[in-house]
Enzyme design. Structure first.
Site, PDB file in Angstrom:
ATOM      1  N   LYS A  65       9.172  -5.870 -17.517  1.00 42.71           N
ATOM      2  CA  LYS A  65       9.449  -7.111 -17.619  1.00 42.71           C
ATOM      3  C   LYS A  65       8.762  -8.127 -16.563  1.00 42.71           C
ATOM      4  O   LYS A  65       8.184  -7.647 -15.440  1.00 42.71           O
ATOM      5  CB  LYS A  65      10.969  -7.121 -17.124  1.00 42.71           C
ATOM      6  CG  LYS A  65      11.594  -8.551 -16.847  1.00 42.71           C
ATOM      7  CD  LYS A  65      12.968  -8.300 -16.655  1.00 42.71           C
ATOM      8  CE  LYS A  65      13.767  -9.798 -16.496  1.00 42.71           C
ATOM      9  NZ  LYS A  65      15.347  -9.351 -16.002  1.00 42.71           N
ATOM     10  N   SER A 141      18.142 -12.330 -18.738  1.00 38.84           N
ATOM     11  CA  SER A 141      16.774 -12.585 -18.614  1.00 38.84           C
ATOM     12  C   SER A 141      15.873 -11.409 -19.284  1.00 38.84           C
ATOM     13  O   SER A 141      14.842 -11.399 -19.263  1.00 38.84           O
ATOM     14  CB  SER A 141      16.425 -12.915 -17.022  1.00 38.84           C
ATOM     15  OG  SER A 141      16.737 -11.501 -16.311  1.00 38.84           O
ATOM     16  N   SER A 165      21.542  -9.779 -16.868  1.00 41.24           N
ATOM     17  CA  SER A 165      20.262  -9.635 -17.522  1.00 41.24           C
ATOM     18  C   SER A 165      19.979  -8.392 -18.308  1.00 41.24           C
ATOM     19  O   SER A 165      18.757  -8.348 -18.928  1.00 41.24           O
ATOM     20  CB  SER A 165      19.444 -10.049 -16.506  1.00 41.24           C
ATOM     21  OG  SER A 165      19.405 -11.536 -16.050  1.00 41.24           O
TER      22      SER A 165
END
Length: 454
Positions: A65, A141, A165
């Protein structure tokens, strides 16, 4: 699948080069999803060619990520502010631990700017699309990582969670998402949301999540919140009591509620008693979480104040709000944490879990915005039931529980007592056994299928 694939590498049945090449092929074929925003093909192939075929993650391609550091590469955080930043000199703890066990970093996944909203889109890379329905968001996210896993682009991708997230994207992509007890995964570099954000684990199955967590859990030097690995009861076991509440917010969409009730019915048919309870939290909690998170984001970017106009609109809005948070408001929010945490502690005791939908709203557009309505109620904080347990530090797992009216998966959130993470994972494993879910979105194949695994 991760355990079996790494075993094939260790015993010589599969070459790490073949794993990397397969992942590169899949990433290229799924460019329309915009899940992967950087690819390190040459570096990954060289690492595969010289791999020693050892470790729990031996040879597994790893997507990171774009909020976790990778030595030698730029971490943009999805922000134009850092598009041309210098490469990092260290790995984040979770990346270092996965690499130490044989994983091969192959590229980066998209994130909303600084992880600051629950849809994965930013002004630097644009929106990521959900492989279940390309018009919809994979959440945020960790939406880039979740979309990549749901499309079978790699066997492993990092995810992190400061307000949902890990769990939100897992829910919307039909995956298992595990946010551990706060401190279970130590941090060598503090995130912008200092006491809310933790790395997590996301995968197609409970076994995959456990395999990842077995490598990444543990304290880290300097992290004042981290706890020793032996302080977390990770081994899955069934809770003695299962509690359920309809929502932590004001309302829930009818298709999401239908999936929630159907999942509870399946549990009861399997012999599990489910007790209905009132929610131990409400909108006061999420507002306090918002006060603290925006204040901490703002403080972390004060040195960039002259460039705030370069940020994505949702970040600019939070910076404006955070700039006006007063110290007494911040401390009052901290004091509320004690009260809300005590409510969860009292409800869960040592042996109960609490069920609630991961999100109250059905899926939303890839480009945003987030819904401000669920059921029949207008509420700007209605979207998710997840920030509450970043606020309190309790572990939580999201597992699939059917589809919404857009054909996008819904998630069931399982909250467990602090440090008793295995209770949430145990019920997750039970649900997986009685109501198995697909491991990839329709039209995609599992990564392991290319190597003879189901």
């Amino acid at each position: 699948m991760r355990t079996e694939l790494a075993a094939l590498v260790r015993n010589g049945s599969v070459d790490p080069v073949d794993l990397v090449e397969e992942s590169l092929r899949r990433i290229d074929a799924a460019r329309d999803l915009n899940a992967v925003v950087a690819v390190y093909a040459d570096e990954a192939l060289e690492a595969a060619r010289t791999h020693d075929r050892r470790g729990a993650m031996a040879g597994l391609p790893l997507l990171v990520k774009d909020m976790a550091r990778v030595a030698g590469h730029v971490t943009t955080g999805g922000s134009r502010l850092y598009a041309d930043a210098p490469p990092d000199t260290v790995d984040d703890t979770v990346v270092a631990r996965l690499r130490a066990e044989g994983a091969i970093v192959i590229g980066r996944t998209n994130s909303p700017e600084f992880g600051a909203t629950a849809y994965t889109s930013n002004d630097l890379f644009g929106p990521t699309r959900n492989p279940w329905n390309r018009d919809k968001s994979p959440g945020g996210s960790s939406g880039g990582s979740a979309a990549a896993l749901a499309a079978g682009l790699s066997p492993l991708a990092t995810t992190s969670d400061g307000g949902g997230s890990v769990r939100g994207p897992a829910a919307m992509c039909g995956l298992v998402g595990y946010k551990p007890t706060m401190g279970a995964i130590g941090r060598n570099l503090l995130p912008r949301w200092i006491s809310f954000s933790t790395q997590g684990a996301t995968g197609a199955s409970v076994a995959d999540v456990l395999h990842e967590a077995s490598v990444t859990l543990g304290a880290a030097r300097g992290d004042f919140l981290s706890v020793p690995r032996e302080g977390i009861a990770l081994e899955p076991r069934m809770p003695r009591r299962v509690l359920a509440c309809r929502t932590f917010r004001s309302d829930v969409d009818p298709d999401v509620e239908h999936a929630f009730e159907a999942t509870i019915a399946l549990l009861e048919q399997s012999g599990t008693t489910v007790e209905r309870v009132a929610a131990p939290t409400n909108n006061d909690t999420i507002w306090a979480w918002y006060v603290m998170s925006t204040a901490e984001l703002t403080q972390s970017l004060l040195h960039e104040r002259e460039r705030w106009d370069m940020t994505t609109d949702y970040v600019r809005s939070q910076l404006r709000f955070g700039s006006n948070v007063k110290i007494d408001e911040y401390i009052a929010a901290q004091r509320l944490r004690h009260d809300v945490s005590a409510r969860f502690d009292d409800l869960l005791g040592n042996d109960a879990v609490l069920l609630v939908p991961t999100a109250n709203a059905r899926s939303w557009p890839a480009e945003g915005p987030l819904p401000s309505r669920a059921g029949v109620t207008d509420d700007p904080m209605v979207t998710l039931n997840t920030p509450d347990n970043n606020f309190t530090g309790h572990p939580a797992v999201s597992v699939p529980m059917g589809l919404d009216d857009h054909g996008v998966p819904c998630g069931l959130q399982i909250v467990a007592p602090r440090c008793a993470d295995g209770l949430a994972l145990g019920l997750a494993a039970h649900l997986e056994a009685i109501a198995p879910w697909p491991h990839v979105a329709p039209g995609y194949s599992t990564f392991g299928a290319a190597f003879g695994l189901g």
